[in-house]
Design a protein around this motif. Structure first.
Motif, PDB file in Angstrom:
ATOM      1  N   GLN A  23       0.856  -1.188   0.000  1.00  0.00           N
ATOM      2  CA  GLN A  23       0.000   0.000   0.000  1.00  0.00           C
ATOM      3  C   GLN A  23       0.894   1.241   0.000  1.00  0.00           C
ATOM      4  O   GLN A  23       1.854   1.330   0.778  1.00  0.00           O
ATOM      5  N   THR A  24       0.565   2.192  -0.868  1.00  0.00           N
ATOM      6  CA  THR A  24       1.380   3.406  -0.941  1.00  0.00           C
ATOM      7  C   THR A  24       1.068   4.322   0.236  1.00  0.00           C
ATOM      8  O   THR A  24      -0.024   4.298   0.799  1.00  0.00           O
ATOM      9  N   TYR A  25       2.061   5.097   0.614  1.00  0.00           N
ATOM     10  CA  TYR A  25       1.866   6.143   1.623  1.00  0.00           C
ATOM     11  C   TYR A  25       1.277   7.369   0.920  1.00  0.00           C
ATOM     12  O   TYR A  25       1.539   7.595  -0.266  1.00  0.00           O
ATOM     13  N   THR A  26       0.509   8.164   1.644  1.00  0.00           N
ATOM     14  CA  THR A  26      -0.057   9.367   1.036  1.00  0.00           C
ATOM     15  C   THR A  26       0.935  10.525   1.171  1.00  0.00           C
ATOM     16  O   THR A  26       1.764  10.523   2.083  1.00  0.00           O
ATOM     17  N   PRO A  27       0.863  11.516   0.272  1.00  0.00           N
ATOM     18  CA  PRO A  27       1.762  12.666   0.382  1.00  0.00           C
ATOM     19  C   PRO A  27       1.655  13.374   1.738  1.00  0.00           C
ATOM     20  O   PRO A  27       2.668  13.804   2.300  1.00  0.00           O
ATOM     21  N   GLN A  28       0.414  13.464   2.283  1.00  0.00           N
ATOM     22  CA  GLN A  28       0.237  14.127   3.584  1.00  0.00           C
ATOM     23  C   GLN A  28       0.949  13.347   4.695  1.00  0.00           C
ATOM     24  O   GLN A  28       1.520  13.919   5.625  1.00  0.00           O
ATOM     25  N   GLN A  29       0.907  12.031   4.572  1.00  0.00           N
ATOM     26  CA  GLN A  29       1.533  11.175   5.578  1.00  0.00           C
ATOM     27  C   GLN A  29       3.064  11.317   5.529  1.00  0.00           C
ATOM     28  O   GLN A  29       3.719  11.417   6.564  1.00  0.00           O
ATOM     29  N   ILE A  30       3.597  11.353   4.312  1.00  0.00           N
ATOM     30  CA  ILE A  30       5.045  11.514   4.150  1.00  0.00           C
ATOM     31  C   ILE A  30       5.471  12.890   4.666  1.00  0.00           C
ATOM     32  O   ILE A  30       6.499  13.032   5.338  1.00  0.00           O
ATOM     33  N   GLU A  31       4.644  13.901   4.359  1.00  0.00           N
ATOM     34  CA  GLU A  31       4.966  15.255   4.827  1.00  0.00           C
ATOM     35  C   GLU A  31       5.015  15.298   6.359  1.00  0.00           C
ATOM     36  O   GLU A  31       5.941  15.866   6.948  1.00  0.00           O
ATOM     37  N   SER A  32       4.037  14.677   7.011  1.00  0.00           N
ATOM     38  CA  SER A  32       4.034  14.639   8.478  1.00  0.00           C
ATOM     39  C   SER A  32       5.234  13.854   9.007  1.00  0.00           C
ATOM     40  O   SER A  32       5.857  14.245   9.994  1.00  0.00           O
ATOM     41  N   ALA A  33       5.556  12.742   8.346  1.00  0.00           N
ATOM     42  CA  ALA A  33       6.699  11.931   8.789  1.00  0.00           C
ATOM     43  C   ALA A  33       7.992  12.742   8.714  1.00  0.00           C
ATOM     44  O   ALA A  33       8.837  12.677   9.619  1.00  0.00           O
ATOM     45  N   PHE A  34       8.143  13.526   7.640  1.00  0.00           N
ATOM     46  CA  PHE A  34       9.343  14.359   7.505  1.00  0.00           C
ATOM     47  C   PHE A  34       9.368  15.429   8.607  1.00  0.00           C
ATOM     48  O   PHE A  34      10.409  15.675   9.209  1.00  0.00           O
ATOM     49  N   ALA A  35       8.209  16.050   8.881  1.00  0.00           N
ATOM     50  CA  ALA A  35       8.164  17.125   9.871  1.00  0.00           C
ATOM     51  C   ALA A  35       8.475  16.596  11.274  1.00  0.00           C
ATOM     52  O   ALA A  35       9.256  17.211  12.026  1.00  0.00           O
ATOM     53  N   VAL A  36       7.899  15.458  11.625  1.00  0.00           N
ATOM     54  CA  VAL A  36       8.157  14.874  12.947  1.00  0.00           C
ATOM     55  C   VAL A  36       9.630  14.463  13.044  1.00  0.00           C
ATOM     56  O   VAL A  36      10.295  14.729  14.055  1.00  0.00           O
ATOM     57  N   SER A  37      10.140  13.851  11.987  1.00  0.00           N
ATOM     58  CA  SER A  37      11.544  13.410  11.990  1.00  0.00           C
ATOM     59  C   SER A  37      12.481  14.606  12.174  1.00  0.00           C
ATOM     60  O   SER A  37      13.433  14.547  12.969  1.00  0.00           O
ATOM     61  N   GLN A  38      12.202  15.666  11.440  1.00  0.00           N
ATOM     62  CA  GLN A  38      13.034  16.873  11.540  1.00  0.00           C
ATOM     63  C   GLN A  38      13.052  17.407  12.965  1.00  0.00           C
ATOM     64  O   GLN A  38      14.116  17.722  13.519  1.00  0.00           O
ATOM     65  N   ALA A  39      11.875  17.486  13.596  1.00  0.00           N
ATOM     66  CA  ALA A  39      11.780  18.002  14.965  1.00  0.00           C
ATOM     67  C   ALA A  39      12.571  17.112  15.930  1.00  0.00           C
ATOM     68  O   ALA A  39      13.287  17.606  16.817  1.00  0.00           O
ATOM     69  N   LEU A  40      12.472  15.799  15.757  1.00  0.00           N
ATOM     70  CA  LEU A  40      13.144  14.864  16.669  1.00  0.00           C
ATOM     71  C   LEU A  40      14.656  14.884  16.473  1.00  0.00           C
ATOM     72  O   LEU A  40      15.417  14.834  17.448  1.00  0.00           O
ATOM     73  N   ILE A  41      15.085  14.952  15.216  1.00  0.00           N
ATOM     74  CA  ILE A  41      16.526  14.988  14.936  1.00  0.00           C
ATOM     75  C   ILE A  41      17.121  16.276  15.498  1.00  0.00           C
ATOM     76  O   ILE A  41      18.174  16.270  16.150  1.00  0.00           O
TER      77      ILE A  41
END
Ligand SMILES: [Zn+2]
Length: 277
Positions: A146-164
């Motif tokens: 199942q593909t990830y949605t663009p909104q989901q990828i965008e949120s994943a990038f934003a959360v990752s950035q904050a945590l890093i």
């Protein structure tokens, strides 16, 4: 997005929704971020499962199909997302990593012309990527994912950035990287290398140099089914330049002349390689 008191908040100070999971361990000083998919039925059902004491599983954050974010465990507390796992000679990654679950049906089988998840949910064709997992050999037929949605990828990038930024994490890795053979998540559709490149600014023009820490077999392809190349094995201590990664295997250019062979390019298993310095 940023981190305040080990919880996610929006830049304007709005708290990200938090529901406390019962499934937590002791204090966490995370070094890595681990990506997962839920292989579940819906965001709601996966969150309910990860909150329940019955599951004995949790994650720090769940990201829904529409990019919605919910936090279940504070980032200074161990969550139970990794299970038996190891990375860079460290075992038990729950004790060393933050875990993010992405709502996604996971690997799909084709049954009577339809793509079907492990929970027997039919996934529409326009949400399916047909691909081979990076740990699967090229002889195997590809599966659906199942593909990830663009909104989901965008949120994943934003959360990752904050945590890093907040915790100085060393890397973002997949559950399939730390539990190979047991786990396939987040799978071929998650843009892990793009995420790494974006968040850590990996320089495409200076690939990493490794040193062989043992006698190293260099093969024609990424797997033991590929024959060793003429000139292989190379001696321990030989330096190689990494060209490409597929799962646990690296395509390398052998830099130092060894065994009378120069300019050997082939594939070797990552366990025999250590970063130079
Ligand atoms: Zn997982």
């Amino acid at each position: 997005m940023k981190v305040l008191n080990h919880r996610l908040v929006q830049d304007d100070g709005t708290a990200i929704p938090f529901k406390a999971s019962a499934n937590t361990g002791g204090a966490l000083n995370a070094r890595w971020l681990v990506m997962h998919y839920t292989a579940g039925r819906s965001t709601e059902s996966s969150v309910a499962w990860l909150l329940s004491p019955l599951s004995r599983a949790s994650a720090h954050v769940v990201i829904g199909r529409y990019g919605g974010i919910i936090q279940l465990v504070p980032f200074n507390t161990v969550a139970w997302h990794a299970g038996i796992s190891s990375w860079q000679n460290v075992n038990g990654l729950n004790q060393h990593s933050i875990g993010i679950e992405l709502d996604n049906a996971g690997r799909l089988d084709q049954i009577a012309g339809k793509w079907v998840s492990p929970l027997k949910i039919i996934i529409p064709d326009d949400q399916v990527r047909v691909d081979r997992h990076k740990h699967e050999s090229h002889g195997m037929p590809p599966s659906g994912w199942q593909t990830y949605t663009p909104q989901q990828i965008e949120s994943a990038f934003a959360v990752s950035q904050a945590l890093i930024n907040h915790y100085g994490l060393e890397d973002v890795i997949g559950h399939d990287d730390i539990s190979p053979g047991r786990c396939l998540d987040p799978g071929p559709d998650f843009p892990l290398e793009h995420l790494r490149g974006t968040l850590f600014g990996q320089k495409e023009d200076s690939p990493p140099i490794f040193v062989a820490r043992a006698m190293l077999t260099v093969r024609g392809g990424p797997g033991t089914e590929h024959p060793a190349l003429p000139g292989s094995p190379i001696r321990a201590g030989t330096r190689v330049q990494a060209l490409e990664q597929q799962g646990l295997w690296w395509k390398v250019d052998v830099l130092d002349e060894s065994n009378g062979v120069v300019d050997l390019v082939g594939w070797c298993h990552g366990r025999h390689l250590v970063a130079e310095n």
